[in-house]
Design a protein around this motif. Sequence first.
Motif, mmCIF file in Angstrom:
data_model
loop_
_atom_site.group_PDB
_atom_site.id
_atom_site.type_symbol
_atom_site.label_atom_id
_atom_site.label_comp_id
_atom_site.label_asym_id
_atom_site.label_seq_id
_atom_site.Cartn_x
_atom_site.Cartn_y
_atom_site.Cartn_z
ATOM 1 N N ARG A 7 0.790 -1.265 -0.033
ATOM 2 C CA ARG A 7 0.165 -0.089 -0.024
ATOM 3 C C ARG A 7 1.067 1.195 0.067
ATOM 4 N NH1 ARG A 7 -5.172 -1.070 -1.224
ATOM 5 N NH2 ARG A 7 -5.564 -3.074 -1.126
ATOM 6 N N ASP A 8 1.634 1.524 -1.163
ATOM 7 C CA ASP A 8 2.406 2.489 -1.218
ATOM 8 C C ASP A 8 1.689 3.927 -1.578
ATOM 9 O OD1 ASP A 8 4.406 0.832 -0.816
ATOM 10 O OD2 ASP A 8 4.932 0.434 -2.897
ATOM 11 N N VAL A 9 2.325 5.028 -0.914
ATOM 12 C CA VAL A 9 1.892 6.241 -1.260
ATOM 13 C C VAL A 9 3.336 7.201 -1.330
ATOM 14 C CG1 VAL A 9 -0.365 6.047 -0.173
ATOM 15 C CG2 VAL A 9 1.572 6.826 1.377
ATOM 16 N N PRO A 10 3.145 8.273 -1.834
ATOM 17 C CA PRO A 10 4.261 9.049 -1.980
ATOM 18 C C PRO A 10 4.648 9.659 -0.625
ATOM 19 C CG PRO A 10 2.661 9.691 -3.767
ATOM 20 C CD PRO A 10 1.939 8.835 -2.846
ATOM 21 N N ALA A 11 5.931 9.722 -0.182
ATOM 22 C CA ALA A 11 6.292 10.059 1.091
ATOM 23 C C ALA A 11 5.833 11.452 1.467
ATOM 24 C CB ALA A 11 7.853 10.019 1.208
ATOM 25 N N GLU A 12 5.876 12.341 0.542
ATOM 26 C CA GLU A 12 5.615 13.709 0.853
ATOM 27 C C GLU A 12 4.153 13.863 1.081
ATOM 28 O OE1 GLU A 12 5.380 13.713 -3.736
ATOM 29 O OE2 GLU A 12 6.893 12.616 -2.267
ATOM 30 N N SER A 13 3.236 13.152 0.712
ATOM 31 C CA SER A 13 1.808 12.986 1.126
ATOM 32 C C SER A 13 1.277 12.670 2.518
ATOM 33 C CB SER A 13 1.048 12.299 0.004
ATOM 34 O OG SER A 13 1.254 10.759 0.490
ATOM 35 N N VAL A 14 2.382 12.001 3.168
ATOM 36 C CA VAL A 14 2.133 11.616 4.655
ATOM 37 C C VAL A 14 2.507 12.520 5.705
ATOM 38 C CG1 VAL A 14 2.728 9.647 6.229
ATOM 39 C CG2 VAL A 14 2.518 9.128 3.705
ATOM 40 N N THR A 15 1.468 12.752 6.644
ATOM 41 C CA THR A 15 1.912 13.640 7.734
ATOM 42 C C THR A 15 1.410 12.360 8.980
ATOM 43 O OG1 THR A 15 1.381 15.452 6.875
ATOM 44 C CG2 THR A 15 1.370 15.558 9.259
ATOM 45 N N VAL A 16 2.634 12.247 9.921
ATOM 46 C CA VAL A 16 2.325 11.504 11.072
ATOM 47 C C VAL A 16 2.200 12.580 12.434
ATOM 48 C CG1 VAL A 16 3.112 9.890 12.810
ATOM 49 C CG2 VAL A 16 3.530 9.559 10.136
ATOM 50 N N TRP A 17 1.019 12.058 12.858
ATOM 51 C CA TRP A 17 0.709 12.879 14.299
ATOM 52 C C TRP A 17 0.878 11.820 15.610
ATOM 53 C CZ3 TRP A 17 -0.336 17.990 13.922
ATOM 54 C CH2 TRP A 17 -0.568 18.587 12.680
ATOM 55 N N ILE A 18 1.485 12.488 16.677
ATOM 56 C CA ILE A 18 1.928 11.638 17.492
ATOM 57 C C ILE A 18 1.486 12.328 19.033
ATOM 58 C CG2 ILE A 18 3.808 10.722 18.956
ATOM 59 C CD1 ILE A 18 5.492 10.558 16.845
ATOM 60 N N ASP A 19 0.797 11.680 19.690
ATOM 61 C CA ASP A 19 0.310 12.027 21.202
ATOM 62 C C ASP A 19 1.137 11.072 22.145
ATOM 63 O OD1 ASP A 19 -0.420 13.109 23.353
ATOM 64 O OD2 ASP A 19 -2.700 13.560 22.584
ATOM 65 N N PRO A 20 2.276 11.772 22.681
ATOM 66 C CA PRO A 20 2.951 10.477 23.493
ATOM 67 C C PRO A 20 2.358 10.455 24.809
ATOM 68 C CG PRO A 20 4.454 12.540 22.732
ATOM 69 C CD PRO A 20 3.157 12.735 22.458
ATOM 70 N N LEU A 21 1.343 11.263 25.362
ATOM 71 C CA LEU A 21 0.683 11.208 26.396
ATOM 72 C C LEU A 21 -0.594 11.880 26.551
ATOM 73 C CD1 LEU A 21 2.296 10.985 30.288
ATOM 74 C CD2 LEU A 21 -0.240 11.263 29.744
ATOM 75 N N ASP A 22 -1.609 11.174 26.241
ATOM 76 C CA ASP A 22 -2.967 11.864 26.094
ATOM 77 C C ASP A 22 -3.530 11.654 27.543
ATOM 78 O OD1 ASP A 22 -5.147 13.262 24.934
ATOM 79 O OD2 ASP A 22 -6.347 11.364 24.500
ATOM 80 N N ALA A 23 -4.280 12.813 27.912
ATOM 81 C CA ALA A 23 -4.851 12.878 29.365
ATOM 82 C C ALA A 23 -3.735 13.386 30.328
ATOM 83 C CB ALA A 23 -5.786 11.708 29.637
ATOM 84 N N THR A 24 -2.715 14.033 30.277
ATOM 85 C CA THR A 24 -1.746 14.367 31.085
ATOM 86 C C THR A 24 -2.208 14.818 32.484
ATOM 87 O OG1 THR A 24 -0.094 14.876 29.361
ATOM 88 C CG2 THR A 24 0.353 15.619 31.723
ATOM 89 N N GLN A 25 -3.270 15.646 32.526
ATOM 90 C CA GLN A 25 -3.943 16.085 33.759
ATOM 91 C C GLN A 25 -4.308 14.928 34.452
ATOM 92 O OE1 GLN A 25 -4.693 19.506 35.044
ATOM 93 N NE2 GLN A 25 -4.852 18.242 36.701
ATOM 94 N N GLU A 26 -5.104 14.171 33.845
ATOM 95 C CA GLU A 26 -5.657 13.044 34.637
ATOM 96 C C GLU A 26 -4.188 12.091 35.086
ATOM 97 O OE1 GLU A 26 -8.624 14.807 33.004
ATOM 98 O OE2 GLU A 26 -6.993 13.983 31.639
ATOM 99 N N TYR A 27 -3.426 11.993 34.106
ATOM 100 C CA TYR A 27 -2.043 11.247 34.655
ATOM 101 C C TYR A 27 -1.670 11.764 35.960
ATOM 102 C CZ TYR A 27 2.634 9.293 33.379
ATOM 103 O OH TYR A 27 3.903 8.676 33.606
ATOM 104 N N THR A 28 -1.445 12.910 36.051
ATOM 105 C CA THR A 28 -0.881 13.529 37.126
ATOM 106 C C THR A 28 -1.858 13.163 38.522
ATOM 107 O OG1 THR A 28 -2.196 15.786 36.945
ATOM 108 C CG2 THR A 28 0.302 15.473 35.776
ATOM 109 N N GLU A 29 -3.110 12.892 38.312
ATOM 110 C CA GLU A 29 -4.078 12.757 39.382
ATOM 111 C C GLU A 29 -4.379 11.096 39.487
ATOM 112 O OE1 GLU A 29 -7.713 14.702 38.370
ATOM 113 O OE2 GLU A 29 -6.674 16.677 37.928
ATOM 114 N N ASN A 30 -3.501 10.557 38.777
ATOM 115 C CA ASN A 30 -3.500 8.982 38.700
ATOM 116 C C ASN A 30 -4.827 8.405 38.564
ATOM 117 O OD1 ASN A 30 -2.027 6.544 39.228
ATOM 118 N ND2 ASN A 30 -2.437 6.344 41.464
#
Length: 344
Positions: A145-168
Motif C-alpha cells: 500500500r505505497d503512497v508518496p512520502a511527501e503526502s504523509v503526515t504523522v501525528w503523535i500524542d505521547p501521553l494523552d490526558a496528562t492532567q488525569e495522569y498526574t491525578e493517577n
Amino acid sequence: MSPMGIRLSPLGLGLFCMLGVGVIYHLYAGVISNHIAAFRQRRTVDLRDLLAVSVEAALLGGTEVKKVRDENSLNEKSKGKTKEGANELLTTGDLQSHRKMFNLISNTFPEVTVNSEEHDNTLDKAAAWSRKIPADILEKVEGGRDVPAESVTVWIDPLDATQEYTENLVKFVTTMVCVAVDGKPVIGVIHVPFTGFTAWAFVGQGSNMRARSSYSVSTPKAIVSRSHSGKVKSFVHDAFGNSTTIIEAGGAGYKVLSLLEVPSSETIPMDQADVYIHVTFIKKWDICAGAALLSALGGHMTTLKGEDIDYSGTALNKGGLVASVGVDHKALVKKLPEWDPENH
C-alpha cells in the motif's frame, strides 16, 4: 606555421578543456539537480509497514508512561495555559514517551513529516523498528500500500490526558499515533498503557475494533472533556435537551474508544457513550488517531459545523468537534446549536 593553421600549446589545450567542462557543468547542473529532487519526491512509503511501526511506537511510549507513573517520578510542570485558562502540564512521562515514539518513527521513515505534541531535541539514532508486523495486521491488511512520502503526515500524542495522569486517573491515559495522507486520517493507533490494550485501524483495510450494535441520538449519552470543557454542558443540553446524560472524561483517545465496542477478551474500565462533543480549541495530535478509527468503522469526526478536519498544516483545530459512529452524522450535526469558538 601555415597562414590557416592554429596550434595550441599543451597549457592552452588544458585551459580550453577546463573551460569546456565548466560550461558543460553549468549547463547540466540544474538539470541533474532537478532530476535528483524529482527522484526524492517519488520516494514512497508502504502504509502497512507504517501501521506496524505506529503500533510499536505507541507500545514503546506506553511502557515509558507506565514506568514513570509507577515510580511516581512525574516531575510535573506547566507548559502554560489554554485559551480557557486550564493548565497544560508536562511530565517526565510525556518526554520519555515522546523520545521513544518520535525517534522510532523518524528513524524508520526519515522522509515523512512527524508532528508530536512535545518538542525535545534528544535524538536516539539507535531506535529501530523490529521489522515485526502483528499477526492481526498481517491477516487484515495487504502489503504494497505505497503512497508518496511527501503526502504523509504523522501525528503523535505521547501521553494523552496528562492532567488525569498526574491525578493517577490512569484509565483515561493513552498514547496515540495517526497517519494522514493528503490531510485525511488513514491509520489510527490508540494504546492504553495501564491495561495493555491497543486499538488500531486502517481505513478501507481493517481494524481490531468494531462499532456497537446500537446507539441513541434522541437522548444520547454525550462524552465531553472534564479538564478542557468550556461551555460544553450547556451546548449539549441546548442540542439534545436537559435530560441528556453527560459523561465527563479525560483524554480524546479514551472518548473515542467509549464510542466503540471493546473486544470481550479485554478487561478495560470504559464508559459507553453515543456521541463525543468538544467545543474548545483542540490539537490535531489529540484527535487524528480517533478520527481514523471512526472513519474505518463507518463513523465520522467533524467540526461542530460538520466540516472535515484537515490533518496537514497547522496543529490547531479551532472548529470544535462532534464524533459519532453507527448513526446519521449529518442529522446529528443539524441538532447542534450555532457555535462561536471565541465564546466557548
